[in-house]
Design an enzyme around this catalytic site. Structure first.
Site, PDB file in Angstrom:
ATOM      1  N   GLY A  53      53.396  42.839  30.734  1.00  0.00           N
ATOM      2  CA  GLY A  53      52.218  43.259  29.987  1.00  0.00           C
ATOM      3  C   GLY A  53      51.172  43.961  30.823  1.00  0.00           C
ATOM      4  O   GLY A  53      51.439  44.447  31.928  1.00  0.00           O
ATOM      5  N   CYS A 101      48.595  42.720  32.398  1.00  0.00           N
ATOM      6  CA  CYS A 101      48.235  42.020  33.636  1.00  0.00           C
ATOM      7  C   CYS A 101      49.062  42.491  34.826  1.00  0.00           C
ATOM      8  O   CYS A 101      48.526  42.877  35.855  1.00  0.00           O
ATOM      9  CB  CYS A 101      48.391  40.516  33.448  1.00  0.00           C
ATOM     10  SG  CYS A 101      48.052  39.569  34.948  1.00  0.00           S
ATOM     11  N   LYS A 154      44.246  43.830  42.038  1.00  0.00           N
ATOM     12  CA  LYS A 154      44.094  42.963  43.204  1.00  0.00           C
ATOM     13  C   LYS A 154      44.831  43.533  44.418  1.00  0.00           C
ATOM     14  O   LYS A 154      44.408  43.350  45.564  1.00  0.00           O
ATOM     15  CB  LYS A 154      44.593  41.554  42.906  1.00  0.00           C
ATOM     16  CG  LYS A 154      43.569  40.680  42.186  1.00  0.00           C
ATOM     17  CD  LYS A 154      43.045  41.342  40.936  1.00  0.00           C
ATOM     18  CE  LYS A 154      42.063  40.536  40.156  1.00  0.00           C
ATOM     19  NZ  LYS A 154      41.612  41.260  38.938  1.00  0.00           N
ATOM     20  N   ALA A 158      57.860  46.230  18.040  1.00  0.00           N
ATOM     21  CA  ALA A 158      58.013  45.182  17.036  1.00  0.00           C
ATOM     22  C   ALA A 158      56.913  45.264  15.995  1.00  0.00           C
ATOM     23  O   ALA A 158      55.751  45.534  16.313  1.00  0.00           O
ATOM     24  CB  ALA A 158      57.996  43.812  17.704  1.00  0.00           C
ATOM     25  N   GLY A 208      29.658  50.021  32.862  1.00  0.00           N
ATOM     26  CA  GLY A 208      30.015  48.613  32.706  1.00  0.00           C
ATOM     27  C   GLY A 208      29.967  47.887  34.039  1.00  0.00           C
ATOM     28  O   GLY A 208      30.680  48.254  34.976  1.00  0.00           O
ATOM     29  N   GLY A 209      29.136  46.860  34.108  1.00  0.00           N
ATOM     30  CA  GLY A 209      29.008  46.078  35.336  1.00  0.00           C
ATOM     31  C   GLY A 209      29.566  44.681  35.205  1.00  0.00           C
ATOM     32  O   GLY A 209      29.085  43.748  35.861  1.00  0.00           O
ATOM     33  N   ILE A 236      35.549  43.946  35.429  1.00  0.00           N
ATOM     34  CA  ILE A 236      36.350  45.152  35.670  1.00  0.00           C
ATOM     35  C   ILE A 236      35.545  46.166  36.469  1.00  0.00           C
ATOM     36  O   ILE A 236      36.029  46.751  37.447  1.00  0.00           O
ATOM     37  CB  ILE A 236      36.811  45.770  34.338  1.00  0.00           C
ATOM     38  CG1 ILE A 236      37.721  44.797  33.585  1.00  0.00           C
ATOM     39  CG2 ILE A 236      37.552  47.086  34.576  1.00  0.00           C
ATOM     40  CD1 ILE A 236      38.074  45.245  32.174  1.00  0.00           C
ATOM     41  N   HIS A 266      38.716  20.671  59.315  1.00  0.00           N
ATOM     42  CA  HIS A 266      37.730  21.508  60.012  1.00  0.00           C
ATOM     43  C   HIS A 266      38.456  22.332  61.076  1.00  0.00           C
ATOM     44  O   HIS A 266      39.331  21.834  61.772  1.00  0.00           O
ATOM     45  CB  HIS A 266      36.676  20.624  60.684  1.00  0.00           C
ATOM     46  CG  HIS A 266      35.754  21.393  61.579  1.00  0.00           C
ATOM     47  ND1 HIS A 266      34.701  22.140  61.086  1.00  0.00           N
ATOM     48  CD2 HIS A 266      35.730  21.541  62.935  1.00  0.00           C
ATOM     49  CE1 HIS A 266      34.067  22.710  62.098  1.00  0.00           C
ATOM     50  NE2 HIS A 266      34.665  22.355  63.241  1.00  0.00           N
TER      51      HIS A 266
END
Length: 467
Positions: free
Chosen positions: A40, A42, A51, A114, A179-180, A183, A441
């Site tokens: 799809g 993604c 990414k 479909a 757009g902020g 995305i 650590h």
């Protein structure tokens, strides 16, 4: 191939393919139909390729700052074409993996278009041939596509959606992003790291307006330091083609402004992918373009269900997957294995941003009595080592019980570490319970322990709280 199944799924994105595999594992005879490619949006045009580009671009930016670590790279450069090849290789491997999952679990898979018919059958057109299939249950998981804002000039060449931006084979010289949200800021991070002049135009008062306000304030400062020009509270009025590429007009503080760039990216959200999904005579309840479902994902049509970006709610791949799993479990007569009310939200900028459960604003709106533990990453050894000091970890807990209500992180590996708090919120773990486990650590994760301790004002490496 047989024509009768227990479950037919339209869409092989994170919702559809995960539901299919889960259904097969629970003994259901399952068919998946996907018109494009397995995985799809993604895997093919969204989460994964974005990414991959973020990783490559951030690596380049880090290498440019190597002098801070005593490392000098002469004539440092990048090959955008090879970056795109790397991105596609990742996509191809994951998409191929989905098809292998279908084979391994006995899921029938058709690459075709479909259509849900009025008698609840599913018509599939594959390589020009039309076939009809039936099932006890039909799951709609067709996902979403980029939305365009209603502005004059938005349809012309040079104005891109995220899908079209991925099709460019050459690096843009300049880019205006409308757009902020998630995305927008992720693409701003990618291209600014590669030297592209980037401008963000956001209609709301801040970027990432639907998340904790501390995220927006810190990320705005970071992006501006990296050369991104950010304008919030603006209204885009028109887009025109000019001598320098695309000219974008907008209103800011009641004054008309204009900015030019080679391309304009419309990153103003996504809309349900219902076009062509329903056959003639199908009457299924929709609300603002989204399929209406009840708490069990049942639509107004008997035996038909919908999940993911088709329905109301957060548009996230992992939420769609979880919905698919829960639906299939219920169809098989089992209890849900996932709490769908606890949804982690992640932004893959640098530093990463992650949140789950309630924010301070939401807890106040609900009238809850809570305490906040906040630890600044400038006091975290691993962050100092990697020079990723700007960030924080914030934890909200009920005052009386100590149960964790939510967590917000802005730091390296935040998207990996947030999982601990998804489990904590879903299971009502308390702060003392989480503190019983020591953290190694030096790690970014030990800052989680500091933030937990700070809920009670007892963090070792923070200034004492006033009592």
């Amino acid at each position: 191939m047989e024509n009768n199944f227990d479950l037919i799924i339209i869409g092989a994105g994170p919702g559809g393919y995960v539901a299919a595999v889960k259904a097969a594992q629970l003994g259901m005879k399952t068919l998946v139909v996907e018109k494009d490619r397995a995985g799809g949006t993604c895997l093919n045009r969204g989460c994964i390729p974005t990414k991959a580009m973020l990783h490559a671009s951030e690596l380049f930016r880090e290498m440019k700052s190597g002098e801070e670590f005593g490392i000098f790279a002469k004539e440092l450069c990048f090959d955008y074409g090879r970056m795109l090849s790397y991105r596609q290789d990742v996509v191809d491997k994951l998409c191929g993996g989905v098809e292998q999952l279908f084979k391994a679990n006995g899921v029938s898979y058709i690459k075709g278009s479909a259509v849900l018919e009025k008698d609840s059958s599913v018509s599939v057109t594959e390589e020009g041939e039309k076939k009809s299939f039936r099932a006890k249950h039909v799951l709609l998981a067709a996902g979403s596509r980029p939305a365009l804002i209603p502005v004059p000039g938005i349809e012309q060449e040079g104005v891109l959606t995220s899908d079209e931006l991925f099709q460019l084979t050459e690096l843009p010289k300049s880019l205006v992003i409308i757009g902020g949200g998630v995305i927008g800021v992720e693409f701003a991070s990618v291209f600014s790291s590669l030297g592209v002049k980037v401008t963000i135009l956001e209609v709301l008062p801040s970027i990432l307006a639907n998340m904790d306000k501390d995220f927006a304030q810190n990320l705005k400062l970071i992006l501006k330091k990296r050369g991104v020009d950010i304008h919030t509270g603006v209204s885009v009025t028109k887009i025109e083609r000019g001598e320098e590429g695309m000219s974008c007009s907008y209103t800011e503080k009641e004054a008309e402004q204009r900015i030019s760039a080679q391309y304009v990216l419309c990153a103003a959200g996504r809309r349900p992918n219902t076009e062509g999904l329903f056959g003639e005579g199908v009457s299924i309840a929709l609300e603002r373009g989204r399929v209406v479902v009840d708490e069990h994902f049942r639509t107004s049509m008997e035996g038909v269900y919908a999940i993911g970006d088709l329905i109301k709610g957060m548009q996230l791949a992992h939420l769609a997957s979880a919905q698919g799993i829960c639906l299939v479990e219920e169809l098989a007569g089992e209890e849900r294995s996932i709490d769908l009310s606890v949804v982690p939200a992640c932004v893959y900028t640098d530093p990463e941003i992650a949140s789950v459960g309630l924010t301070e604003a939401q807890a106040k709106e609900q009238g809850l009595s809570f305490s906040v533990g906040k630890f600044m990453m400038s006091a975290n050894g691993k962050s100092l080592i990697s020079k990723e000091e700007r960030g924080f970890i914030k934890i909200l807990a009920e005052k009386e019980s100590g149960a964790v209500l939510g967590a917000q992180m802005m730091c390296a590996r935040a998207t990996d570490m947030i999982g601990e708090f998804g489990g904590a919120v879903a299971n009502r773990f308390t702060v003392p319970a989480l503190l019983r486990a020591m953290r190694a650590h030096p790690t970014y994760n030990e800052a989680v322990g500091e933030a937990l301790e700070e809920v009670f004002g007892s963090s070792i490496h923070s200034a004492p709280k006033k009592r």
